[in-house]
Design a protein around this motif. Structure first.
Motif, mmCIF file in Angstrom:
data_model
loop_
_atom_site.group_PDB
_atom_site.id
_atom_site.type_symbol
_atom_site.label_atom_id
_atom_site.label_comp_id
_atom_site.label_asym_id
_atom_site.label_seq_id
_atom_site.Cartn_x
_atom_site.Cartn_y
_atom_site.Cartn_z
ATOM 1 N N VAL A 70 45.742 36.009 24.698
ATOM 2 C CA VAL A 70 46.453 34.741 25.247
ATOM 3 C C VAL A 70 47.224 35.031 26.358
ATOM 4 O O VAL A 70 47.007 34.196 27.228
ATOM 5 N N ALA A 71 47.697 36.057 26.650
ATOM 6 C CA ALA A 71 48.416 36.388 28.076
ATOM 7 C C ALA A 71 47.332 36.320 29.133
ATOM 8 O O ALA A 71 47.667 35.569 30.120
ATOM 9 N N GLU A 72 46.354 36.811 29.072
ATOM 10 C CA GLU A 72 45.053 36.745 29.803
ATOM 11 C C GLU A 72 44.727 35.565 30.222
ATOM 12 O O GLU A 72 44.538 34.854 31.311
ATOM 13 N N TYR A 73 44.535 34.584 29.264
ATOM 14 C CA TYR A 73 44.132 33.280 29.343
ATOM 15 C C TYR A 73 45.135 32.125 29.983
ATOM 16 O O TYR A 73 45.169 31.509 30.779
ATOM 17 N N GLU A 74 46.424 32.600 29.680
ATOM 18 C CA GLU A 74 47.602 31.651 30.056
ATOM 19 C C GLU A 74 47.684 32.017 31.711
ATOM 20 O O GLU A 74 48.016 31.162 32.405
ATOM 21 N N ALA A 75 47.107 33.426 32.043
ATOM 22 C CA ALA A 75 47.091 33.488 33.686
ATOM 23 C C ALA A 75 46.046 32.828 34.245
ATOM 24 O O ALA A 75 46.373 32.260 35.226
ATOM 25 N N CYS A 76 44.938 32.616 33.554
ATOM 26 C CA CYS A 76 43.983 31.766 34.129
ATOM 27 C C CYS A 76 44.578 30.079 34.302
ATOM 28 O O CYS A 76 44.343 29.522 35.231
ATOM 29 N N ILE A 77 45.209 29.901 33.240
ATOM 30 C CA ILE A 77 45.751 28.475 33.349
ATOM 31 C C ILE A 77 47.093 28.355 34.538
ATOM 32 O O ILE A 77 46.664 27.481 35.116
ATOM 33 N N THR A 83 41.887 25.333 31.604
ATOM 34 C CA THR A 83 42.531 24.219 31.144
ATOM 35 C C THR A 83 43.195 24.742 29.803
ATOM 36 O O THR A 83 42.714 25.588 29.353
ATOM 37 N N ARG A 84 44.322 24.232 29.199
ATOM 38 C CA ARG A 84 44.921 24.515 28.149
ATOM 39 C C ARG A 84 44.351 24.199 27.032
ATOM 40 O O ARG A 84 43.786 22.834 26.971
ATOM 41 N N PRO A 85 43.912 25.255 26.024
ATOM 42 C CA PRO A 85 43.207 24.875 24.760
ATOM 43 C C PRO A 85 44.017 23.972 23.731
ATOM 44 O O PRO A 85 45.234 24.039 24.137
ATOM 45 N N LYS A 86 43.594 23.692 22.760
ATOM 46 C CA LYS A 86 44.384 23.262 21.576
ATOM 47 C C LYS A 86 45.386 24.386 21.254
ATOM 48 O O LYS A 86 45.007 25.746 21.172
ATOM 49 N N ASP A 87 46.748 24.184 21.165
ATOM 50 C CA ASP A 87 47.706 25.344 21.123
ATOM 51 C C ASP A 87 48.476 25.476 19.776
ATOM 52 O O ASP A 87 48.047 24.636 18.740
ATOM 53 N N HIS A 88 49.257 26.194 19.568
ATOM 54 C CA HIS A 88 50.110 26.429 18.509
ATOM 55 C C HIS A 88 51.133 25.271 18.025
ATOM 56 O O HIS A 88 51.197 25.034 16.839
ATOM 57 N N GLN A 89 51.236 24.589 18.937
ATOM 58 C CA GLN A 89 51.983 23.177 18.440
ATOM 59 C C GLN A 89 50.889 22.184 17.792
ATOM 60 O O GLN A 89 51.375 21.474 16.932
ATOM 61 N N ARG A 90 49.728 22.422 18.278
ATOM 62 C CA ARG A 90 48.676 21.314 17.657
ATOM 63 C C ARG A 90 48.266 21.920 16.391
ATOM 64 O O ARG A 90 48.185 20.956 15.330
ATOM 65 N N ASN A 91 48.287 23.321 16.234
ATOM 66 C CA ASN A 91 47.713 24.065 14.725
ATOM 67 C C ASN A 91 48.175 25.196 14.633
ATOM 68 O O ASN A 91 48.463 26.162 15.778
ATOM 69 N N LYS A 92 48.805 25.590 13.529
ATOM 70 C CA LYS A 92 49.367 26.905 13.463
ATOM 71 C C LYS A 92 48.527 28.075 13.432
ATOM 72 O O LYS A 92 49.143 29.206 13.838
ATOM 73 N N VAL A 109 39.501 27.744 21.527
ATOM 74 C CA VAL A 109 38.994 27.478 22.723
ATOM 75 C C VAL A 109 37.673 26.879 22.495
ATOM 76 O O VAL A 109 36.844 27.254 21.518
ATOM 77 N N ASP A 110 37.185 25.854 23.381
ATOM 78 C CA ASP A 110 35.942 25.345 23.275
ATOM 79 C C ASP A 110 34.842 26.224 24.133
ATOM 80 O O ASP A 110 35.350 27.032 24.937
ATOM 81 N N TRP A 111 33.758 26.052 24.099
ATOM 82 C CA TRP A 111 32.708 26.797 24.546
ATOM 83 C C TRP A 111 33.074 26.775 26.264
ATOM 84 O O TRP A 111 33.069 27.825 27.032
ATOM 85 N N GLN A 112 32.929 25.630 26.837
ATOM 86 C CA GLN A 112 33.181 25.580 28.304
ATOM 87 C C GLN A 112 34.527 26.149 28.778
ATOM 88 O O GLN A 112 34.439 26.783 29.793
ATOM 89 N N GLU A 113 35.515 26.096 27.824
ATOM 90 C CA GLU A 113 37.124 26.816 28.361
ATOM 91 C C GLU A 113 36.727 28.119 28.440
ATOM 92 O O GLU A 113 37.161 28.602 29.513
ATOM 93 N N ALA A 114 36.010 28.773 27.526
ATOM 94 C CA ALA A 114 35.751 30.258 27.349
ATOM 95 C C ALA A 114 34.730 30.758 28.810
ATOM 96 O O ALA A 114 35.169 31.418 29.330
ATOM 97 N N LEU A 115 33.783 29.810 29.152
ATOM 98 C CA LEU A 115 33.048 29.987 30.307
ATOM 99 C C LEU A 115 33.846 29.885 31.510
ATOM 100 O O LEU A 115 33.515 30.905 32.337
ATOM 101 N N ASP A 116 34.702 28.911 31.358
ATOM 102 C CA ASP A 116 35.485 28.987 32.817
ATOM 103 C C ASP A 116 36.354 30.140 33.065
ATOM 104 O O ASP A 116 36.489 30.549 34.082
ATOM 105 N N TYR A 117 37.136 30.748 31.843
ATOM 106 C CA TYR A 117 37.896 32.048 32.075
ATOM 107 C C TYR A 117 36.974 33.126 32.511
ATOM 108 O O TYR A 117 37.301 33.717 33.587
ATOM 109 N N CYS A 118 35.702 33.162 32.002
ATOM 110 C CA CYS A 118 34.786 34.270 32.585
ATOM 111 C C CYS A 118 34.370 34.212 33.870
ATOM 112 O O CYS A 118 34.226 35.194 34.771
ATOM 113 N N HIS A 119 34.133 32.779 34.327
ATOM 114 C CA HIS A 119 33.650 32.551 35.657
ATOM 115 C C HIS A 119 34.922 32.895 36.488
ATOM 116 O O HIS A 119 34.735 33.718 37.725
ATOM 117 N N TRP A 120 35.998 32.597 36.213
ATOM 118 C CA TRP A 120 37.556 33.021 36.971
ATOM 119 C C TRP A 120 37.318 34.502 37.281
ATOM 120 O O TRP A 120 37.795 35.302 38.180
#
Length: 270
Positions: A70-77, A83-92, A109-120
């Motif tokens: 989570v911390a690594e992905y939030e750094a990318c955000i 982009t911010r994925p569906k989060d804890h407020q949306r679903n526990k 995370v959707d597939w493209q959201e994961a790929l965007d992080y890896c590209h970063w």
């Protein structure tokens, strides 16, 4: 049955897949391995190939030691690259935005959201054959540690282990993911290749995918309806955690919640 609730990169030339990777990235050297249905595995599905496996050759690649947190992905955000994925407020079951889960896998995370992080990070998602070679850690059995799995080795629903949530075996009794690296690494020094969060791969699903990979086509089809997800997760049973099990999901979750799915990145040689 296929189911589930649904860092700047530094490559260290001296690290090999036969040792623990202090850098957070492991180099898996080129070579053949037996992909698909393990010897003695009666739970194999038709798309896992013949019992005993199929020989597939994989070039050298590198892969993250841990699932992206989570911390690594939030750094990318924060950097404006994800982009911010569906989060804890949306679903526990979603970890982004959940208190105390910075070191849990980034899921929902959707597939493209994961790929965007890896590209970063200068990488990509692993090809399915790369993922299985890395997950097996040179083993030939159903799991890297043998023919059976329990909460001693991985985070899953073993139907037995209970924890802080009454009458709930999901997540080894916690009804959620655990921090990455909560259990021992496999033979390549990789954590959570089985359980915790299932992991997106680059590939579109092809029922005959293993045959394609054996012919040298690791990328598989150029389009499709579902992407391959590997490794099983915190809310899946023991059969879904087998090294050869091929799960599938649409790359876009839509109204679904992919609480079982996270990812790690792979990297081509420099």
């Amino acid at each position: 049955m296929k189911r589930g609730i649904y860092c700047s990169v530094l490559l260290f030339a001296g690290i090999t897949a036969n040792a623990q990777a202090s850098s957070g990235i492991v180099v898996v050297e080129a070579g053949e391995f037996k992909m698909g249905c393990s010897a003695g595995d009666s739970a194999c599905e038709n798309d896992e190939g013949p019992e005993g496996g199929t020989v597939v050759s994989v070039p050298t690649f590198s892969i993250d030691k841990n699932e992206v947190t989570v911390a690594e992905y939030e750094a990318c955000i924060a950097a404006g690259k994800c982009t911010r994925p569906k989060d804890h407020q949306r679903n526990k079951y979603c970890n982004v935005g959940a208190e105390g889960r910075d070191n849990h896998p980034a899921n929902c995370v959707d597939w493209q959201e994961a790929l965007d992080y890896c590209h970063w990070q200068g990488g990509r998602l692993p090809y399915e054959a790369e993922w299985e070679k890395a997950a097996r850690g040179q083993s030939l059995t159903r799991y890297p540690w043998g023919q059976a799995v329990s909460c001693k080795q991985a985070i899953l629903d073993d139907g037995v282990t209970m924890g802080s949530v009454p009458n709930e075996p999901d997540g080894c009794g916690e009804d959620r993911t655990w921090p990455v690296g909560s259990h021992a690494a496999n033979g390549y020094g990789l954590n959570d290749m089985h359980g915790n969060a299932g992991e997106w791969t680059m590939n579109w699903y092809d029922r005959e995918g293993i045959t394609r990979y054996a012919s040298g086509d690791l990328k598989g089809p150029e389009d499709g309806r579902q992407r391959v997800v590997r490794g099983g997760s915190w809310d899946e049973n023991v059969n879904n955690l087998r090294s050869s099990f091929r799960n599938v999901k649409p790359p876009v979750s839509g109204r679904s919640i992919y609480g079982s799915i996270g990812f790690r990145c792979a990297y081509d040689p420099k």
